[in-house]
Design an enzyme around this catalytic site. Structure first.
Site, PDB file in Angstrom:
ATOM      1  N   SER A   8     -34.426 -12.662   1.348  1.00  0.00           N
ATOM      2  CA  SER A   8     -34.032 -11.254   1.529  1.00  0.00           C
ATOM      3  C   SER A   8     -32.694 -11.023   0.844  1.00  0.00           C
ATOM      4  O   SER A   8     -31.694 -11.686   1.170  1.00  0.00           O
ATOM      5  CB  SER A   8     -33.900 -10.929   3.014  1.00  0.00           C
ATOM      6  OG  SER A   8     -33.133  -9.736   3.147  1.00  0.00           O
ATOM      7  N   HIS A  33     -37.687 -10.125  -1.028  1.00  0.00           N
ATOM      8  CA  HIS A  33     -37.749  -9.162   0.074  1.00  0.00           C
ATOM      9  C   HIS A  33     -36.568  -8.193  -0.047  1.00  0.00           C
ATOM     10  O   HIS A  33     -35.410  -8.602  -0.132  1.00  0.00           O
ATOM     11  CB  HIS A  33     -37.692  -9.926   1.389  1.00  0.00           C
ATOM     12  CG  HIS A  33     -37.879  -9.112   2.625  1.00  0.00           C
ATOM     13  ND1 HIS A  33     -39.111  -8.717   3.089  1.00  0.00           N
ATOM     14  CD2 HIS A  33     -36.979  -8.613   3.506  1.00  0.00           C
ATOM     15  CE1 HIS A  33     -38.968  -8.027   4.208  1.00  0.00           C
ATOM     16  NE2 HIS A  33     -37.662  -7.937   4.478  1.00  0.00           N
ATOM     17  N   ASP A  35     -34.720  -4.989   1.672  1.00  0.00           N
ATOM     18  CA  ASP A  35     -34.574  -4.248   2.923  1.00  0.00           C
ATOM     19  C   ASP A  35     -33.989  -2.873   2.656  1.00  0.00           C
ATOM     20  O   ASP A  35     -32.817  -2.748   2.302  1.00  0.00           O
ATOM     21  CB  ASP A  35     -33.671  -5.023   3.889  1.00  0.00           C
ATOM     22  CG  ASP A  35     -34.354  -6.253   4.441  1.00  0.00           C
ATOM     23  OD1 ASP A  35     -35.427  -6.099   5.047  1.00  0.00           O
ATOM     24  OD2 ASP A  35     -33.831  -7.363   4.239  1.00  0.00           O
ATOM     25  N   MET A  37     -32.803   0.533   4.212  1.00  0.00           N
ATOM     26  CA  MET A  37     -32.364   1.108   5.503  1.00  0.00           C
ATOM     27  C   MET A  37     -31.690   2.451   5.262  1.00  0.00           C
ATOM     28  O   MET A  37     -30.926   2.596   4.302  1.00  0.00           O
ATOM     29  CB  MET A  37     -31.363   0.163   6.170  1.00  0.00           C
ATOM     30  CG  MET A  37     -31.866  -1.258   6.349  1.00  0.00           C
ATOM     31  SD  MET A  37     -30.642  -2.276   7.171  1.00  0.00           S
ATOM     32  CE  MET A  37     -31.431  -3.895   7.064  1.00  0.00           C
ATOM     33  N   HIS A  66     -39.327  -3.572   2.414  1.00  0.00           N
ATOM     34  CA  HIS A  66     -39.429  -3.361   3.866  1.00  0.00           C
ATOM     35  C   HIS A  66     -38.684  -2.069   4.190  1.00  0.00           C
ATOM     36  O   HIS A  66     -37.463  -2.017   4.117  1.00  0.00           O
ATOM     37  CB  HIS A  66     -38.802  -4.591   4.555  1.00  0.00           C
ATOM     38  CG  HIS A  66     -38.680  -4.498   6.037  1.00  0.00           C
ATOM     39  ND1 HIS A  66     -37.952  -5.429   6.773  1.00  0.00           N
ATOM     40  CD2 HIS A  66     -39.191  -3.619   6.937  1.00  0.00           C
ATOM     41  CE1 HIS A  66     -38.013  -5.093   8.062  1.00  0.00           C
ATOM     42  NE2 HIS A  66     -38.738  -4.009   8.182  1.00  0.00           N
ATOM     43  N   MET A  68     -37.144   0.476   6.454  1.00  0.00           N
ATOM     44  CA  MET A  68     -36.606   0.737   7.801  1.00  0.00           C
ATOM     45  C   MET A  68     -35.986   2.133   7.754  1.00  0.00           C
ATOM     46  O   MET A  68     -34.769   2.303   7.758  1.00  0.00           O
ATOM     47  CB  MET A  68     -35.576  -0.323   8.163  1.00  0.00           C
ATOM     48  CG  MET A  68     -36.206  -1.663   8.509  1.00  0.00           C
ATOM     49  SD  MET A  68     -35.055  -3.024   8.378  1.00  0.00           S
ATOM     50  CE  MET A  68     -35.204  -3.382   6.624  1.00  0.00           C
ATOM     51  N   MET A 137     -41.269  -8.623  13.225  1.00  0.00           N
ATOM     52  CA  MET A 137     -39.808  -8.740  13.309  1.00  0.00           C
ATOM     53  C   MET A 137     -39.456  -9.691  14.445  1.00  0.00           C
ATOM     54  O   MET A 137     -39.919  -9.524  15.580  1.00  0.00           O
ATOM     55  CB  MET A 137     -39.156  -7.372  13.566  1.00  0.00           C
ATOM     56  CG  MET A 137     -39.207  -6.408  12.397  1.00  0.00           C
ATOM     57  SD  MET A 137     -38.562  -7.066  10.840  1.00  0.00           S
ATOM     58  CE  MET A 137     -36.840  -7.378  11.253  1.00  0.00           C
ATOM     59  N   ASP A 175     -39.907 -12.060   9.878  1.00  0.00           N
ATOM     60  CA  ASP A 175     -38.607 -11.629   9.342  1.00  0.00           C
ATOM     61  C   ASP A 175     -37.548 -11.601  10.439  1.00  0.00           C
ATOM     62  O   ASP A 175     -37.697 -10.863  11.416  1.00  0.00           O
ATOM     63  CB  ASP A 175     -38.795 -10.217   8.754  1.00  0.00           C
ATOM     64  CG  ASP A 175     -37.556  -9.678   8.052  1.00  0.00           C
ATOM     65  OD1 ASP A 175     -36.566 -10.410   7.918  1.00  0.00           O
ATOM     66  OD2 ASP A 175     -37.610  -8.495   7.640  1.00  0.00           O
TER      67      ASP A 175
HETATM   68  C1  DX5 Z   1     -33.236  -7.297   9.160  1.00  0.00           C
HETATM   69  C2  DX5 Z   1     -33.952  -7.432   7.849  1.00  0.00           C
HETATM   70  C3  DX5 Z   1     -34.124  -8.827   7.406  1.00  0.00           C
HETATM   71  C4  DX5 Z   1     -32.830  -9.569   7.171  1.00  0.00           C
HETATM   72  C5  DX5 Z   1     -33.061 -10.980   7.577  1.00  0.00           C
HETATM   73  O1  DX5 Z   1     -33.270  -5.973   9.532  1.00  0.00           O
HETATM   74  O2  DX5 Z   1     -35.227  -6.838   7.910  1.00  0.00           O
HETATM   75  O3  DX5 Z   1     -34.968  -8.920   6.268  1.00  0.00           O
HETATM   76  O4  DX5 Z   1     -32.390  -9.534   5.859  1.00  0.00           O
HETATM   77  O5  DX5 Z   1     -31.867 -11.667   7.537  1.00  0.00           O
HETATM   78  P1  DX5 Z   1     -31.725 -13.112   8.190  1.00  0.00           P
HETATM   79  O6  DX5 Z   1     -32.716 -13.997   7.526  1.00  0.00           O
HETATM   80  O7  DX5 Z   1     -30.299 -13.493   7.913  1.00  0.00           O
HETATM   81  O8  DX5 Z   1     -32.011 -12.962   9.679  1.00  0.00           O
HETATM   82 ZN    ZN Z   2     -36.658  -7.234   6.226  1.00  0.00          ZN
END
Ligand code: DX5
Ligand code: ZN
Length: 222
Positions: A8, A33, A35, A37, A66, A68, A137, A175
């Protein structure tokens, strides 16, 4: 089926993002990956399609986005145009989940459904025919470096059972809080793909971290 590693980029150095991505892919990462947000669904603000577009073509493996965000459907087309080939949406945000999954597939990307730790599996059962992957998650979304919620092992096992019983070729991605110390157990519980942010980009040598994850993943090769 091959077990896969998805670093990620949330934990990468954004000042040299392209180099960071190329490094982990050359070391054996299977996906990247991403993220996204929006500071509404989660209290953090990260990457939009403009950033992904600037990375288009730098790697041959999929960009796994992903979402969010509170309005995922409006971002599907921009992210596909920016180079996303896997897009997942959080069940909790989406009033018209089947329509958004169908939209992702119609755009030519793989469609994923994400469940927060508190969201039960039953919430995705009726959309399995439109689901290419399920993202479980194992932390509450929003930040890297959180601790894996141990009760989620049972949820991963239940997801594996659900998928196997369904007969659909759905992959299970996990994840949040995945480390070298627990990744074997995550795969054993039924994950096909593991996301790792801080455990890879927070390591002194991210390429070496990927190789160590790879070594464990490859022990499951059938
Ligand atoms: C959290 C994200 C993850 C995050 C994971 O909201 O969706 O993808 O980057 O990070 P680690 O592996 O450090 O928990
Ligand atoms: Zn993620």
């Amino acid at each position: 089926m091959k077990k896969m590693i998805a670093p990620s980029i949330l934990s990468a150095d954004f000042g040299k993002l392209r180099d960071e991505i190329v490094t982990v892919v050359e070391a054996g990462a299977d996906l990247i990956h991403v993220d996204c947000m929006d500071n509404h669904f989660v209290p953090n603000l990260t990457i939009g399609p403009v950033v992904l577009a600037s990375l288009k073509g730098c790697i041959q493996v999929p960009f796994d986005v992903h979402l969010m965000v509170t309005d995922p459907s409006s971002l599907v087309a921009p992210f596909v145009e920016a180079g996303a080939t896997m897009i997942s949406v959080q069940v909790e945000t989406e009033l018209h989940l089947q329509r958004t999954l169908a939209l992702i597939k119609a755009r030519g990307a793989q469609a994923g459904v994400v469940l927060n730790p508190a969201t039960p599996l039953v919430s995705l059962e009726l959309v399995l025919p439109w689901t290419d992957f399920i993202l479980i998650m194992t932390v509450n979304p929003g930040f890297a470096s959180q601790s894996f919620l141990e009760p989620m092992f049972e949820k991963i096992r239940q997801t594996r059972n659900l998928v196997d019983r369904s007969g659909f070729p759905i992959q299970i991605e996990v994840d949040g809080g995945v480390k070298l110390s627990n990744v074997k157990a995550v795969f054993e519980a039924g994950a096909d793909i593991v996301v790792a942010g801080s455990a890879i980009f927070g390591a002194a040598d991210p390429a070496l971290a990927v190789k160590k994850f790879r070594e464990i993943a490859d022990r499951f090769a059938s």
